[in-house]
Design a protein around this motif. Structure first.
Motif, PDB file in Angstrom:
ATOM      1  N   GLY A  95       0.805  -1.216   0.000  1.00  0.00           N
ATOM      2  CA  GLY A  95       0.000   0.000   0.000  1.00  0.00           C
ATOM      3  C   GLY A  95       0.837   1.265   0.000  1.00  0.00           C
ATOM      4  N   LEU A  96       1.859   1.323   0.860  1.00  0.00           N
ATOM      5  CA  LEU A  96       2.606   2.566   1.023  1.00  0.00           C
ATOM      6  C   LEU A  96       3.745   2.725   0.017  1.00  0.00           C
ATOM      7  CD1 LEU A  96       2.675   2.940   4.906  1.00  0.00           C
ATOM      8  CD2 LEU A  96       1.117   3.970   3.250  1.00  0.00           C
ATOM      9  N   THR A  97       4.201   1.642  -0.592  1.00  0.00           N
ATOM     10  CA  THR A  97       5.233   1.802  -1.621  1.00  0.00           C
ATOM     11  C   THR A  97       4.643   2.101  -2.994  1.00  0.00           C
ATOM     12  OG1 THR A  97       5.303  -0.589  -2.078  1.00  0.00           O
ATOM     13  CG2 THR A  97       6.861   0.282  -0.431  1.00  0.00           C
ATOM     14  N   MET A  98       3.345   1.878  -3.145  1.00  0.00           N
ATOM     15  CA  MET A  98       2.698   2.121  -4.440  1.00  0.00           C
ATOM     16  C   MET A  98       1.923   3.442  -4.457  1.00  0.00           C
ATOM     17  SD  MET A  98       3.696  -0.424  -6.199  1.00  0.00           S
ATOM     18  CE  MET A  98       2.668  -0.206  -7.648  1.00  0.00           C
ATOM     19  N   VAL A 112      -4.052   3.952   1.132  1.00  0.00           N
ATOM     20  CA  VAL A 112      -3.473   4.208   2.451  1.00  0.00           C
ATOM     21  C   VAL A 112      -4.317   3.539   3.542  1.00  0.00           C
ATOM     22  CG1 VAL A 112      -2.989   6.022   4.147  1.00  0.00           C
ATOM     23  CG2 VAL A 112      -2.279   6.309   1.764  1.00  0.00           C
ATOM     24  N   ALA A 113      -5.642   3.539   3.364  1.00  0.00           N
ATOM     25  CA  ALA A 113      -6.511   2.868   4.333  1.00  0.00           C
ATOM     26  C   ALA A 113      -6.229   1.375   4.385  1.00  0.00           C
ATOM     27  CB  ALA A 113      -7.978   3.125   3.981  1.00  0.00           C
ATOM     28  N   VAL A 114      -6.057   0.751   3.229  1.00  0.00           N
ATOM     29  CA  VAL A 114      -5.743  -0.681   3.178  1.00  0.00           C
ATOM     30  C   VAL A 114      -4.399  -0.952   3.843  1.00  0.00           C
ATOM     31  CG1 VAL A 114      -5.190  -2.601   1.638  1.00  0.00           C
ATOM     32  CG2 VAL A 114      -7.157  -1.132   1.156  1.00  0.00           C
ATOM     33  N   ALA A 115      -3.412  -0.090   3.581  1.00  0.00           N
ATOM     34  CA  ALA A 115      -2.115  -0.242   4.230  1.00  0.00           C
ATOM     35  C   ALA A 115      -2.255  -0.154   5.748  1.00  0.00           C
ATOM     36  CB  ALA A 115      -1.152   0.833   3.725  1.00  0.00           C
ATOM     37  N   GLY A 116      -3.098   0.755   6.215  1.00  0.00           N
ATOM     38  CA  GLY A 116      -3.335   0.870   7.654  1.00  0.00           C
ATOM     39  C   GLY A 116      -3.970  -0.378   8.242  1.00  0.00           C
ATOM     40  N   PHE A 117      -4.910  -0.981   7.502  1.00  0.00           N
ATOM     41  CA  PHE A 117      -5.512  -2.226   7.973  1.00  0.00           C
ATOM     42  C   PHE A 117      -4.441  -3.310   8.119  1.00  0.00           C
ATOM     43  CE2 PHE A 117      -9.756  -0.687   6.370  1.00  0.00           C
ATOM     44  CZ  PHE A 117     -10.377  -0.741   7.609  1.00  0.00           C
TER      45      PHE A 117
END
Length: 390
Positions: A95-98, A112-117
């Protein structure tokens, strides 16, 4: 005796392998997390949005990774925990590298929400694995090493961010490899006790855990408030980004080492004595630090001392919560990690508002004052029993 040693040695090695795997996962997960803030100017320029819009990304990430973490911990107890431990750094990393490769800003918010999950799933699962496989007389030490892994990752994250949005996806490979290793090393982590309902889960957040959580929120808000005010305080005294960066780096390294010492001392002297001492004895040194500057020879040593002391209680608080609720270590861990930090993060804007009304130094001192009720709460906490985790 020899037969017992032959049996326990492989078990101990496997337990160590599990702890190393999830600690490495904690390191890379929090390194990914620490990339977001340094990259906000680049994201603002790429997507052509306002500063307010791009800072929304941090709020979304905090919501899904921290504030919702207890719910994710409950979900993690209802499925195989190894999936949460493995998918956590994988989702966070991807999530955060893309972030620079989605077509529009709304998609970036969802990414970003998915990365947080992913981060929210990982933390309670990783902490539960460490708790369940650590020796009972070294729970504090193992928990502190797990915590130090995350602190080290947060220090490295801005370095990753320095390569820019275009080259960032290469770092996703680290998360993919660690996710595969974690899944291979960790055993099935389904909850062994009977399936429970939401009423019982709600019952976890009562009694001493509520007070422990309140202590952690106040302590976290004091630390966050100081870190938020530090750049403004040093700028007002004529210093710049270099001194701010060095100070935060010293504070972060000290936090990791202080957590390890706090965890080990709690194994020897008890959880609550270390919680009380770590918070209460910090107050006068913290006040001296706020009133100092890099021109004073003691500024950086004092920064190290304060960072180590105030953060020595973090892994101890996690283990204390686990021992208060030994049947639900993942949920107890999430309350003390994500939920306490996330709740404090939601309140830190009040420190900024106070700084606007007064001065950054006055706001930092007001943040420091929160350690007083935090210490008083620590003094009313009962010492947990060294229960067996399930």
């Amino acid at each position: 005796m020899q037969a017992r040693s032959a049996v326990t040695a492989p078990v101990a090695r496997h337990a160590t392998a599990i702890a190393v795997a999830v600690t490495a996962g904690h390191f890379i997960n929090d390194a990914y997390s620490a990339m977001l803030t340094p990259l906000t100017p680049a994201l603002q320029a790429k997507y052509g949005v306002s500063i307010a819009a791009v800072t929304l990304l941090s709020s979304v990430y905090s919501l899904t990774s921290s504030v919702l973490q207890p719910l994710l911990g409950i979900l993690g107890e209802r499925v195989d925990r190894r999936y949460a431990a493995a998918l956590g750094p994988l989702l966070t990393g991807l999530g955060l590298t893309m972030m620079g490769f989605v077509p529009w800003f709304g998609a970036l918010v969802l990414l970003v929400a998915v990365a947080g999950f992913g981060s929210g799933f990982f933390h309670p699962a990783g902490a539960a694995y460490v708790a369940q496989h650590s020796p009972p007389d070294k729970r504090g030490l193992w928990a502190s090493l797990f915590s130090a892994g995350g602190t080290g990752g947060m220090a490295l994250g801005p370095v990753f961010a320095g390569v820019g949005l275009t080259h960032l996806p290469w770092f996703a490979l680290i998360g993919i490899v660690l996710a595969a290793v974690t899944f291979a090393v960790t055993p099935s982590g389904r909850q062994q006790s009977k399936r429970v309902g939401m009423r019982e889960y709600a019952g976890i957040f009562r009694g001493p855990i509520v007070w422990l959580w309140g202590m952690a929120v106040l302590r976290s808000l004091a630390s966050m408030g100081y870190n938020a005010m530090l750049p403004f305080m040093l700028l007002a005294k004529g210093f710049g980004a270099r001194e701010v960066g060095v100070t935060l780096a010293v504070y972060s390294v000290a936090s990791a080492l202080g957590g390890i010492l706090g965890g080990r001392y709690s194994d020897r002297f008890g959880r609550t004595p270390v919680l009380r001492a770590a918070i209460l004895t910090t107050i006068p040194f913290f006040a001296a630090l706020i009133l100092s500057s890099p021109t004073n020879w003691w500024f950086y040593p004092l920064t190290f001392l304060v960072g180590a002391a105030v953060n020595a209680s973090i892994p101890v608080g996690v283990v204390t919560a686990q021992e208060y609720a030994p049947g639900h270590v993942a949920v107890a861990s999430s309350i003390m990690m994500g939920f306490s930090w996330g709740f404090a993060g939601l309140l830190v804007f009040l420190v900024g508002a106070l700084a606007d009304a007064t001065t950054p130094q006055a706001a930092a001192m007001a943040s420091l004052a929160l350690l007083v009720p935090s210490a008083l709460i620590a003094y009313r906490l009962p010492e947990p029993a060294r229960a067996e985790f399930r």
